[in-house]
Design an enzyme around this catalytic site. Sequence first.
Site, PDB file in Angstrom:
ATOM      1  N   CYS A 199     -19.307  14.317 -31.998  1.00 16.40           N
ATOM      2  CA  CYS A 199     -19.102  15.567 -31.414  1.00 16.40           C
ATOM      3  C   CYS A 199     -19.534  16.562 -32.488  1.00 16.40           C
ATOM      4  O   CYS A 199     -18.862  16.747 -33.440  1.00 16.40           O
ATOM      5  CB  CYS A 199     -17.821  15.862 -30.882  1.00 16.40           C
ATOM      6  SG  CYS A 199     -17.579  17.506 -29.984  1.00 16.40           S
ATOM      7  N   CYS A 210      -9.478  16.470 -30.438  1.00 12.27           N
ATOM      8  CA  CYS A 210      -9.477  15.357 -31.050  1.00 12.27           C
ATOM      9  C   CYS A 210      -9.152  15.325 -32.536  1.00 12.27           C
ATOM     10  O   CYS A 210      -9.508  16.462 -33.162  1.00 12.27           O
ATOM     11  CB  CYS A 210     -11.002  14.781 -30.801  1.00 12.27           C
ATOM     12  SG  CYS A 210     -11.632  14.184 -29.114  1.00 12.27           S
ATOM     13  N   CYS A 245     -18.181  18.108 -23.859  1.00 10.61           N
ATOM     14  CA  CYS A 245     -17.079  17.363 -24.410  1.00 10.61           C
ATOM     15  C   CYS A 245     -17.198  15.915 -24.174  1.00 10.61           C
ATOM     16  O   CYS A 245     -17.269  15.641 -23.093  1.00 10.61           O
ATOM     17  CB  CYS A 245     -15.727  17.950 -23.735  1.00 10.61           C
ATOM     18  SG  CYS A 245     -14.139  16.995 -24.584  1.00 10.61           S
ATOM     19  N   TYR A 282      11.890   8.273 -12.424  1.00  8.74           N
ATOM     20  CA  TYR A 282      10.859   9.175 -12.709  1.00  8.74           C
ATOM     21  C   TYR A 282       9.605   8.986 -12.122  1.00  8.74           C
ATOM     22  O   TYR A 282       8.561   8.980 -12.975  1.00  8.74           O
ATOM     23  CB  TYR A 282      10.517   9.250 -14.395  1.00  8.74           C
ATOM     24  CG  TYR A 282      11.765   9.568 -15.179  1.00  8.74           C
ATOM     25  CD1 TYR A 282      12.299  10.850 -15.562  1.00  8.74           C
ATOM     26  CD2 TYR A 282      12.752   8.719 -15.618  1.00  8.74           C
ATOM     27  CE1 TYR A 282      13.374  10.990 -16.354  1.00  8.74           C
ATOM     28  CE2 TYR A 282      13.845   8.690 -16.318  1.00  8.74           C
ATOM     29  CZ  TYR A 282      14.275  10.010 -16.746  1.00  8.74           C
ATOM     30  OH  TYR A 282      15.334  10.215 -17.611  1.00  8.74           O
ATOM     31  N   GLU A 321      12.893  10.828  -8.177  1.00 10.32           N
ATOM     32  CA  GLU A 321      11.799  12.013  -8.728  1.00 10.32           C
ATOM     33  C   GLU A 321      12.595  13.479  -8.613  1.00 10.32           C
ATOM     34  O   GLU A 321      12.969  13.641  -7.418  1.00 10.32           O
ATOM     35  CB  GLU A 321      10.527  11.789  -8.548  1.00 10.32           C
ATOM     36  CG  GLU A 321       9.739  13.061  -8.908  1.00 10.32           C
ATOM     37  CD  GLU A 321       9.563  12.846 -10.444  1.00 10.32           C
ATOM     38  OE1 GLU A 321      10.074  14.101 -11.048  1.00 10.32           O
ATOM     39  OE2 GLU A 321       9.102  12.137 -11.029  1.00 10.32           O
ATOM     40  N   CYS A 360       5.170   7.857 -23.007  1.00 10.05           N
ATOM     41  CA  CYS A 360       4.122   8.725 -23.582  1.00 10.05           C
ATOM     42  C   CYS A 360       4.413   9.448 -24.981  1.00 10.05           C
ATOM     43  O   CYS A 360       3.611   9.975 -25.482  1.00 10.05           O
ATOM     44  CB  CYS A 360       3.690  10.008 -22.888  1.00 10.05           C
ATOM     45  SG  CYS A 360       4.947  11.088 -22.251  1.00 10.05           S
TER      46      CYS A 360
END
Length: 453
Positions: free
Chosen positions: A74, A83, A162, A315, A336, A411
């Site tokens: 890139c 990134c 991108c 969730y 949720e 995550c």
Amino acid sequence: MQAIAKNDIKTGTVVDLTHEGHGVVKIDRFPIFIPQALINEQIEYKIIKVKKNFAIGKLLNINTRSENRVAPPCIYYERCGGCQLQHLSYEAQLEMKKEQVINLFQRKAHFDNSKINDTVGMTDPWRYRNKSQIPVGKNEQNEVIMGFYRQRSHDIIDMESCLIQDSQHQEVMNEVKSILKDLNVSIYQEQLKKGLMRHLVVRTGYHTDEMMIIFVTNGKKWPQKNAVVEKILDAFPNVTSIKQNINDSHSNVIMGRQSITLYGKDTIIDQLTDSTFKISDQSFYQINSEQTEKLYNKAIEYAQLTGNEVVLDTYCGIGTIGLYMAPLAKHVYGVEVVPSAIEDAQQNATINQCNNTTFVCGKAEEVILQWKAQGIKPDVVMVDPPRKGCDETFIQTLLTLEPKRIVYISCNPATQQRDALLLAEKYQLEEVTPVDMFPQTTHVETVALFNLK
């Protein structure tokens, strides 16, 4: 210890990488963190910041290069903050992410008997993002610019491409930039908190190619709205939905609560394996569809469903993982806290003809106690919380429920490790699998299996 001062020029060997991908050089055990330096490289660097317990350095020269160093493809990589790892070979990226998980769960938390699997990677780790959020601004010459932010700033790097976004998204970005310029659309200026156009958001269905284009504006009034829509349709006649989202909050939040459909449908459709999902402009939906299927397949493997199990999906968002599991379960209960997500989940259950699902809006720790009072006892609990991890009250409620298995998708492995230590009161952490949802970045997701002791 040697004296370390700002602007010092030093040499050293990189001995480690941080979770942010920075190389670590040590002077008498004092760490200096140096972006874009790699393990085993002998480097020359400049001290740019000194803190009590660490310093930050800038890489000047590489005297001995790592065999894992590659040329970033890139042209914006040195400036853009999107990134962090394009200079590291993809095989080494996967190994680095596994090491992060080993460090958290085995070296720090001492889950020594828990298996840490290899990171699940991509065959082609580029062009994977099905959602792009692109800030709009003006440069010093008062020209419209669009791209992504410089690392740790809100300075927009003007871009034409991108390499981790869907290729359609950059085509839309470049066309929109031209349209905004030609029609003299007012551009939001963050420092002045004035102007109209704030962000362009593009979503695509990975398996369907349906596309939604969202213009985020600082206020509802938009004089050139119809002209913009007309030009978009001329350039992209197959677009599924064009929307305006109103965000006049003057905060860092990208989207506001109100959206108006300017053209086409309110939603787009995508598929994960055999399941179909309706996605709105604000739906939470995994960014990397190819890797999501691998992540969910590993979760199903861990759940060990035979068709007789009651599954609790906490969730649950728009119901993706719960509906993915529904054909293999006796019944899936999803909870949720976001009302619109539950509405989407219920609609997605109808679309997929899943008659063995129940989706309820509320706090997980409260709703599952209500279900327990009704005699509903889950065999498997799915957990997929936001980055902050699970609330401790939820963990304690889960411990009283005592499901046979907990499958925990995260995550943020650091908060997952914290929660694993709480679950260890009654659960054995069997194994953790890292999944590379965001190649070329330092982010890693994990899915973990906990069995009741």
